[in-house]
Scaffold this motif. Structure first.
Motif, short mmCIF file in Angstrom:
data_model
loop_
_atom_site.label_atom_id
_atom_site.label_comp_id
_atom_site.label_asym_id
_atom_site.label_seq_id
_atom_site.Cartn_x
_atom_site.Cartn_y
_atom_site.Cartn_z
N SER A 184 0.84 -1.21 0.00
CA SER A 184 0.00 0.00 0.00
C SER A 184 0.87 1.26 0.00
N ALA A 185 2.04 1.17 0.63
CA ALA A 185 2.96 2.32 0.61
C ALA A 185 3.51 2.51 -0.81
N ALA A 186 3.88 1.41 -1.45
CA ALA A 186 4.37 1.49 -2.84
C ALA A 186 3.28 2.04 -3.75
N ASN A 187 2.05 1.59 -3.53
CA ASN A 187 0.92 2.08 -4.34
C ASN A 187 0.75 3.59 -4.17
N ALA A 188 0.89 4.05 -2.93
CA ALA A 188 0.73 5.49 -2.68
C ALA A 188 1.87 6.29 -3.31
N ALA A 189 3.08 5.72 -3.32
CA ALA A 189 4.21 6.41 -3.96
C ALA A 189 3.95 6.55 -5.47
N ILE A 190 3.41 5.49 -6.05
CA ILE A 190 3.05 5.53 -7.49
C ILE A 190 2.00 6.62 -7.70
N ASP A 191 0.97 6.63 -6.86
CA ASP A 191 -0.10 7.63 -6.98
C ASP A 191 0.46 9.05 -6.86
N HIS A 192 1.31 9.25 -5.86
CA HIS A 192 1.86 10.61 -5.59
C HIS A 192 2.57 11.14 -6.84
N VAL A 193 3.51 10.35 -7.35
CA VAL A 193 4.30 10.85 -8.49
C VAL A 193 3.43 10.93 -9.75
N HIS A 194 2.57 9.95 -9.95
CA HIS A 194 1.71 9.97 -11.14
C HIS A 194 0.85 11.22 -11.17
N THR A 195 0.28 11.56 -10.01
CA THR A 195 -0.57 12.76 -9.95
C THR A 195 0.26 14.02 -10.13
N TRP A 196 1.42 14.07 -9.50
CA TRP A 196 2.30 15.26 -9.60
C TRP A 196 2.65 15.51 -11.08
N VAL A 197 3.00 14.43 -11.78
CA VAL A 197 3.43 14.57 -13.18
C VAL A 197 2.24 14.75 -14.13
N ASN A 198 1.19 13.97 -13.91
CA ASN A 198 0.09 13.93 -14.89
C ASN A 198 -1.14 14.73 -14.50
N GLY A 199 -1.18 15.24 -13.27
CA GLY A 199 -2.26 16.15 -12.87
C GLY A 199 -3.37 15.51 -12.07
N THR A 200 -4.09 16.38 -11.33
CA THR A 200 -5.27 15.94 -10.58
C THR A 200 -6.48 16.01 -11.52
N ALA A 201 -7.49 15.24 -11.22
CA ALA A 201 -8.72 15.27 -12.04
C ALA A 201 -9.42 16.61 -11.84
N GLU A 202 -10.11 17.06 -12.87
CA GLU A 202 -10.86 18.32 -12.82
C GLU A 202 -11.78 18.33 -11.59
N GLY A 203 -11.70 19.37 -10.79
CA GLY A 203 -12.59 19.50 -9.63
C GLY A 203 -12.17 18.71 -8.41
N ASP A 204 -11.07 18.00 -8.50
CA ASP A 204 -10.62 17.21 -7.34
C ASP A 204 -9.26 17.74 -6.87
N TRP A 205 -8.82 17.27 -5.72
CA TRP A 205 -7.46 17.56 -5.27
C TRP A 205 -6.90 16.35 -4.58
N THR A 206 -5.61 16.43 -4.18
CA THR A 206 -5.00 15.33 -3.45
C THR A 206 -4.21 15.91 -2.27
N SER A 207 -3.52 15.05 -1.53
CA SER A 207 -2.70 15.51 -0.40
C SER A 207 -1.24 15.18 -0.66
N MET A 208 -0.38 16.19 -0.45
CA MET A 208 1.06 15.99 -0.58
C MET A 208 1.76 16.73 0.55
N GLY A 209 2.83 16.14 1.06
CA GLY A 209 3.69 16.84 2.01
C GLY A 209 4.61 17.74 1.19
N ILE A 210 4.47 19.05 1.36
CA ILE A 210 5.23 20.01 0.53
C ILE A 210 5.72 21.17 1.41
N PRO A 211 6.74 21.89 0.95
CA PRO A 211 7.22 23.02 1.74
C PRO A 211 6.12 24.07 1.88
N SER A 212 5.85 24.49 3.10
CA SER A 212 4.78 25.47 3.32
C SER A 212 5.21 26.85 2.85
#
Ligand SMILES: NC(=O)C1=CN([C@@H]2O[C@H](COP(=O)(O)OP(=O)(O)OC[C@H]3O[C@@H](n4cnc5c(N)ncnc54)[C@H](O)[C@@H]3O)[C@@H](O)[C@H]2O)C=CC1
Ligand SMILES: O=C([O-])CC(=O)C(=O)O
Length: 329
Positions: free
Chosen positions: A242-270
């Motif tokens: 599940s951790a590997a799956n989330a890592a795939i999701d994180h990078v895939h979304t970062w590179v390919n984008g979030t769906a229209e009208g949705d968002w995701t959660s990322m640990g990022i510099p504030s």
């Protein structure tokens, strides 16, 4: 037209998460079904033989997108030309180890890796830190890479996000695909805050659909926040697939984008948004487009959320103070 392969470096490649991650990267799930990849596996000397075994298995899958595998224990070689770096290898907490010892031991890993990224990675490098304590390890690596734009260093809270989606779906009897705009705030730790007040279930406000603050406070939040410990208790080992799956999701979304009208959660510099001290690597609601993430702005934070976000941010501030005192940032 043949695309140039993307160089993906994975540290801790011979570990549990590495084993669940590498095959999915090589099959095209990280970046896209038309993007060739070259893998760099970075391990410590004791892990090299097992990494070689995994590389043999990767060869045996004959993945059409996999254009090569390099294995090394030298960070300078491991990050040379890296476009994406997944920092998974970390020092686990062992018996008798204090939190400060853990931060110091991980500083010995993430500081040199940050420097190697600074000196050798490609200009478009994107970094995801998975190894715990992920947010503060990301801060250490970022501090050691002054020539890399700070926003390229991110920490994984997507597993928490996915856990929260799944718990909310189970409670409300809808498929996960009906839930949007959920947020994890703060640290990837037991203080994290999964926020449903802006989430939507089939277009309706999730907090109103649930309509039970006791369940939110006493069941939902602790179940999500302590899920990692529950998995360790049940499986005898920490979350890996599940951790590997989330890592795939994180990078895939970062590179390919979030769906229209949705968002995701990322640990990022504030950037100081929502009262989170600037520079801390904290989880936020973000949208992604064209390889760039943006914090969702303008959300009303109610009292229930405010105290919980503040508590997690306080913990991140304490971790930052501790690594500052150790000279790691
Ligand atoms: N952010 C998140 O949501 C999650 C984070 N984690 C964390 O991910 C990390 C890895 O977990 P597992 O794969 O299960 O651990 P593991 O112990 O199976 O594997 C870790 C691997 O890292 C390697 N390693 C250690 N130091 C290294 C270095 N300096 N350079 C390169 N490789 C190095 C080890 O040799 C080992 O092969 C842990 O810190 C764990 O707590 C795990 C689950 C979720
Ligand atoms: O606690 C751990 O080592 C694993 C972890 O981060 C999680 O499953 O969320």
């Amino acid at each position: 037209m043949t695309r140039t392969p993307v160089n993906v470096t994975v540290t801790g490649a011979a570990g549990q998460i590495g084993y669940a991650l590498l095959f999915r990267i090589a099959s095209g799930q990280l970046l896209g079904a038309d993007v060739p990849v070259r893998l760099r596996l970075l391990e410590i000397p004791q892990g090299l033989k097992a990494a070689e075994g995994t590389a043999m298995e990767l060869d045996d899958c004959a993945f059409p997108l996999l254009r090569g595998i390099d294995i090394t224990d030298d960070p300078d070689t491991g990050f040379d030309g890296a476009n994406v770096a997944l920092l998974v290898g970390a020092r686990p907490r062992t018996k008798g180890m204090e939190r400060g010892d853990l931060l110091e031991a991980n500083g010995g890993i993430f500081k040199p890796q940050g420097k190697a990224i600074n000196d050798h990675a490609a200009d478009d490098i994107k970094v995801l830190v998975v190894g715990n304590p992920a947010n503060t390890n990301a801060l250490i690596a970022q501090a050691a890479a002054p020539d890399v734009p700070g926003e390229r260093f991110t920490a994984m809270t997507r597993l928490d996000h996915n856990r929260a989606l799944s718990q909310l779906a189970a409670r409300t009897g809808v498929p996960v695909s009906e839930i949007r705009r959920l947020t994890i705030w703060g640290n990837h730790s037991a203080t994290q805050y999964p926020d449903v007040f802006h989430a939507e279930i089939a277009g309706k406000n999730a907090a109103e659909v649930v309509d039970d603050r006791t369940w939110l406070a006493d069941t939902f939040i602790p179940t999500v926040a302590k899920r990692g410990a529950a998995i360790i208790e049940a499986r005898g080992a920490s979350s890996a697939a599940s951790a590997a799956n989330a890592a795939i999701d994180h990078v895939h979304t970062w590179v390919n984008g979030t769906a229209e009208g949705d968002w995701t959660s990322m640990g990022i510099p504030s950037d100081g948004s929502y009262g989170v001290a600037e520079g801390l690597i904290s989880s936020f609601p973000v949208t992604c487009k064209d390889g760039v993430y943006k914090i969702v702005q303008g959300l009303d934070i109610n009292e229930f959320s405010r105290t919980r976000i503040d508590a997690s941010v306080k913990e991140l501030e304490e971790e930052r103070e501790a690594v500052r005192a150790l000279g790691l940032i």
